[in-house]
Design a protein around this motif. Sequence first.
Motif, PDB file in Angstrom:
ATOM      1  N   THR A  22     -14.025 -21.127   6.977  1.00  0.00           N
ATOM      2  CA  THR A  22     -12.769 -20.979   7.546  1.00  0.00           C
ATOM      3  C   THR A  22     -12.182 -19.755   7.170  1.00  0.00           C
ATOM      4  OG1 THR A  22     -11.757 -21.883   5.159  1.00  0.00           O
ATOM      5  CG2 THR A  22     -12.119 -23.322   7.104  1.00  0.00           C
ATOM      6  N   ALA A  23     -12.767 -19.070   6.181  1.00  0.00           N
ATOM      7  CA  ALA A  23     -12.302 -17.714   5.799  1.00  0.00           C
ATOM      8  C   ALA A  23     -12.302 -16.689   6.992  1.00  0.00           C
ATOM      9  CB  ALA A  23     -13.235 -16.950   4.712  1.00  0.00           C
ATOM     10  N   SER A  24     -11.320 -15.844   6.947  1.00  0.00           N
ATOM     11  CA  SER A  24     -11.452 -14.731   8.145  1.00  0.00           C
ATOM     12  C   SER A  24     -11.174 -13.393   7.438  1.00  0.00           C
ATOM     13  CB  SER A  24      -9.948 -14.878   8.720  1.00  0.00           C
ATOM     14  OG  SER A  24      -8.888 -15.017   8.122  1.00  0.00           O
ATOM     15  N   ARG A  25     -12.592 -12.949   7.211  1.00  0.00           N
ATOM     16  CA  ARG A  25     -12.907 -11.674   6.385  1.00  0.00           C
ATOM     17  C   ARG A  25     -13.915 -10.895   7.431  1.00  0.00           C
ATOM     18  NH1 ARG A  25     -14.879 -15.469   3.047  1.00  0.00           N
ATOM     19  NH2 ARG A  25     -16.609 -15.406   2.583  1.00  0.00           N
ATOM     20  N   GLU A  26     -13.996  -9.497   6.956  1.00  0.00           N
ATOM     21  CA  GLU A  26     -14.917  -8.866   7.932  1.00  0.00           C
ATOM     22  C   GLU A  26     -16.192  -8.857   7.037  1.00  0.00           C
ATOM     23  OE1 GLU A  26     -14.434  -7.108  10.825  1.00  0.00           O
ATOM     24  OE2 GLU A  26     -12.608  -8.341  11.044  1.00  0.00           O
ATOM     25  N   THR A  27     -15.939  -9.017   5.577  1.00  0.00           N
ATOM     26  CA  THR A  27     -17.223  -8.748   4.779  1.00  0.00           C
ATOM     27  C   THR A  27     -17.572 -10.026   4.135  1.00  0.00           C
ATOM     28  OG1 THR A  27     -15.773  -8.167   2.974  1.00  0.00           O
ATOM     29  CG2 THR A  27     -16.597  -6.238   4.336  1.00  0.00           C
ATOM     30  N   LEU A  28     -18.721 -10.185   3.502  1.00  0.00           N
ATOM     31  CA  LEU A  28     -19.197 -11.321   2.773  1.00  0.00           C
ATOM     32  C   LEU A  28     -18.343 -11.342   1.641  1.00  0.00           C
ATOM     33  CD1 LEU A  28     -21.188 -13.506   2.268  1.00  0.00           C
ATOM     34  CD2 LEU A  28     -22.651 -11.940   1.242  1.00  0.00           C
ATOM     35  N   PHE A  29     -18.068 -10.624   0.750  1.00  0.00           N
ATOM     36  CA  PHE A  29     -17.092 -10.724  -0.288  1.00  0.00           C
ATOM     37  C   PHE A  29     -15.711 -10.330  -0.151  1.00  0.00           C
ATOM     38  CE2 PHE A  29     -21.699  -9.406  -2.015  1.00  0.00           C
ATOM     39  CZ  PHE A  29     -21.880 -10.630  -2.381  1.00  0.00           C
ATOM     40  N   ALA A  41     -16.209 -12.319 -13.358  1.00  0.00           N
ATOM     41  CA  ALA A  41     -16.245 -12.593 -14.865  1.00  0.00           C
ATOM     42  C   ALA A  41     -16.018 -14.279 -15.021  1.00  0.00           C
ATOM     43  CB  ALA A  41     -14.662 -12.176 -15.571  1.00  0.00           C
ATOM     44  N   LEU A  42     -15.518 -15.038 -13.997  1.00  0.00           N
ATOM     45  CA  LEU A  42     -15.490 -16.640 -14.250  1.00  0.00           C
ATOM     46  C   LEU A  42     -16.599 -17.128 -13.866  1.00  0.00           C
ATOM     47  CD1 LEU A  42     -11.875 -17.322 -12.199  1.00  0.00           C
ATOM     48  CD2 LEU A  42     -12.704 -17.506 -14.873  1.00  0.00           C
ATOM     49  N   VAL A  43     -17.712 -16.466 -13.017  1.00  0.00           N
ATOM     50  CA  VAL A  43     -18.809 -16.900 -12.842  1.00  0.00           C
ATOM     51  C   VAL A  43     -19.710 -16.839 -14.046  1.00  0.00           C
ATOM     52  CG1 VAL A  43     -20.997 -16.584 -11.236  1.00  0.00           C
ATOM     53  CG2 VAL A  43     -19.093 -16.682 -10.327  1.00  0.00           C
ATOM     54  N   ILE A  44     -19.694 -15.749 -14.684  1.00  0.00           N
ATOM     55  CA  ILE A  44     -20.371 -15.451 -15.932  1.00  0.00           C
ATOM     56  C   ILE A  44     -20.287 -16.356 -16.924  1.00  0.00           C
ATOM     57  CG2 ILE A  44     -20.661 -13.714 -17.794  1.00  0.00           C
ATOM     58  CD1 ILE A  44     -20.685 -11.513 -15.562  1.00  0.00           C
ATOM     59  N   ALA A  45     -18.586 -16.677 -17.198  1.00  0.00           N
ATOM     60  CA  ALA A  45     -18.005 -17.624 -18.216  1.00  0.00           C
ATOM     61  C   ALA A  45     -18.669 -18.896 -17.788  1.00  0.00           C
ATOM     62  CB  ALA A  45     -16.645 -17.431 -18.141  1.00  0.00           C
ATOM     63  N   SER A  87     -17.027 -22.517  -9.830  1.00  0.00           N
ATOM     64  CA  SER A  87     -16.305 -22.544  -8.432  1.00  0.00           C
ATOM     65  C   SER A  87     -15.119 -21.856  -8.099  1.00  0.00           C
ATOM     66  CB  SER A  87     -15.906 -24.214  -8.315  1.00  0.00           C
ATOM     67  OG  SER A  87     -17.056 -25.181  -8.261  1.00  0.00           O
ATOM     68  N   LEU A  88     -14.407 -21.761  -9.196  1.00  0.00           N
ATOM     69  CA  LEU A  88     -13.201 -20.861  -9.014  1.00  0.00           C
ATOM     70  C   LEU A  88     -13.622 -19.292  -9.007  1.00  0.00           C
ATOM     71  CD1 LEU A  88     -10.202 -20.672  -9.281  1.00  0.00           C
ATOM     72  CD2 LEU A  88     -10.115 -20.575 -11.332  1.00  0.00           C
ATOM     73  N   GLY A  89     -14.745 -19.135  -9.646  1.00  0.00           N
ATOM     74  CA  GLY A  89     -14.919 -17.776  -9.789  1.00  0.00           C
ATOM     75  C   GLY A  89     -15.750 -17.256  -8.265  1.00  0.00           C
ATOM     76  N   LEU A  90     -16.459 -18.192  -7.806  1.00  0.00           N
ATOM     77  CA  LEU A  90     -17.158 -17.996  -6.317  1.00  0.00           C
ATOM     78  C   LEU A  90     -16.056 -18.030  -5.236  1.00  0.00           C
ATOM     79  CD1 LEU A  90     -20.238 -20.226  -6.968  1.00  0.00           C
ATOM     80  CD2 LEU A  90     -20.201 -17.990  -6.562  1.00  0.00           C
ATOM     81  N   TRP A  97      -9.241 -19.583   1.505  1.00  0.00           N
ATOM     82  CA  TRP A  97      -8.168 -20.280   1.116  1.00  0.00           C
ATOM     83  C   TRP A  97      -8.530 -21.863   0.918  1.00  0.00           C
ATOM     84  CZ3 TRP A  97      -4.104 -18.580  -1.568  1.00  0.00           C
ATOM     85  CH2 TRP A  97      -3.692 -17.377  -1.174  1.00  0.00           C
ATOM     86  N   LEU A  98      -9.354 -22.374   1.963  1.00  0.00           N
ATOM     87  CA  LEU A  98      -9.488 -23.626   1.884  1.00  0.00           C
ATOM     88  C   LEU A  98     -10.447 -24.165   0.617  1.00  0.00           C
ATOM     89  CD1 LEU A  98      -9.181 -26.356   3.231  1.00  0.00           C
ATOM     90  CD2 LEU A  98     -11.127 -25.859   4.697  1.00  0.00           C
ATOM     91  N   TRP A  99     -11.161 -23.175   0.151  1.00  0.00           N
ATOM     92  CA  TRP A  99     -12.005 -23.150  -0.994  1.00  0.00           C
ATOM     93  C   TRP A  99     -11.195 -23.843  -2.192  1.00  0.00           C
ATOM     94  CZ3 TRP A  99     -17.139 -22.084  -1.848  1.00  0.00           C
ATOM     95  CH2 TRP A  99     -17.623 -22.042  -3.159  1.00  0.00           C
ATOM     96  N   PHE A 100      -9.914 -23.305  -2.459  1.00  0.00           N
ATOM     97  CA  PHE A 100      -9.158 -23.718  -3.580  1.00  0.00           C
ATOM     98  C   PHE A 100      -8.286 -24.937  -3.283  1.00  0.00           C
ATOM     99  CE2 PHE A 100      -9.531 -19.025  -3.403  1.00  0.00           C
ATOM    100  CZ  PHE A 100     -10.010 -18.938  -4.799  1.00  0.00           C
ATOM    101  N   GLY A 101      -8.199 -25.387  -2.042  1.00  0.00           N
ATOM    102  CA  GLY A 101      -7.592 -26.784  -1.658  1.00  0.00           C
ATOM    103  C   GLY A 101      -8.623 -27.899  -2.009  1.00  0.00           C
TER     104      GLY A 101
END
Length: 145
Positions: A22-29, A41-45, A87-90, A97-101
């Motif tokens: 559902t993400a509308s972005r030009e890049t992977l990140f 930082a959250l992924v590492i933690a 999950s939050l870090g990723l 946006w839907l990820w957070f939903g």
Amino acid sequence: MKFLSAILRPAFGLFLFLSQFTASRETLFTDNVPLLLLGVALVIAGTWLCISTSTHLRKATTLDAIAIEGPYKYIRHPIYVSIYLLSLGLGLIFFAWLWFGVLIAFAPLWYLECMEEERQMVEIHGEAYIAYQQRTGLCFPKIRS
């Protein structure tokens, strides 16, 4: 409750995976550098917490005891906390946006899973686990005055 336990993890992963489309972005990140850094930082933690938790849980299981060392000294369900940190870090790294939903929608289901585990631990360990519950928080450390 066994039904919930059986489908919770696969459904959570599936919905997070699908939310990426559902993400509308030009890049992977994400292009937002502060969000990207916070996500890393959250992924590492989350990874550190998961490894630490697994180590202490394995030791306690070997001794047939309640895990009360490491992260378990402060919270009773650090594995679920690590899942949410990861999950939050990723979600921040691969911003959608839907990820957070999905994270918000699944929080009550993870809570129900925690409550079922709490009941099982009281059945197995009785008063020792009840005393442990009084000293520690479910997913956040207790604030003591």
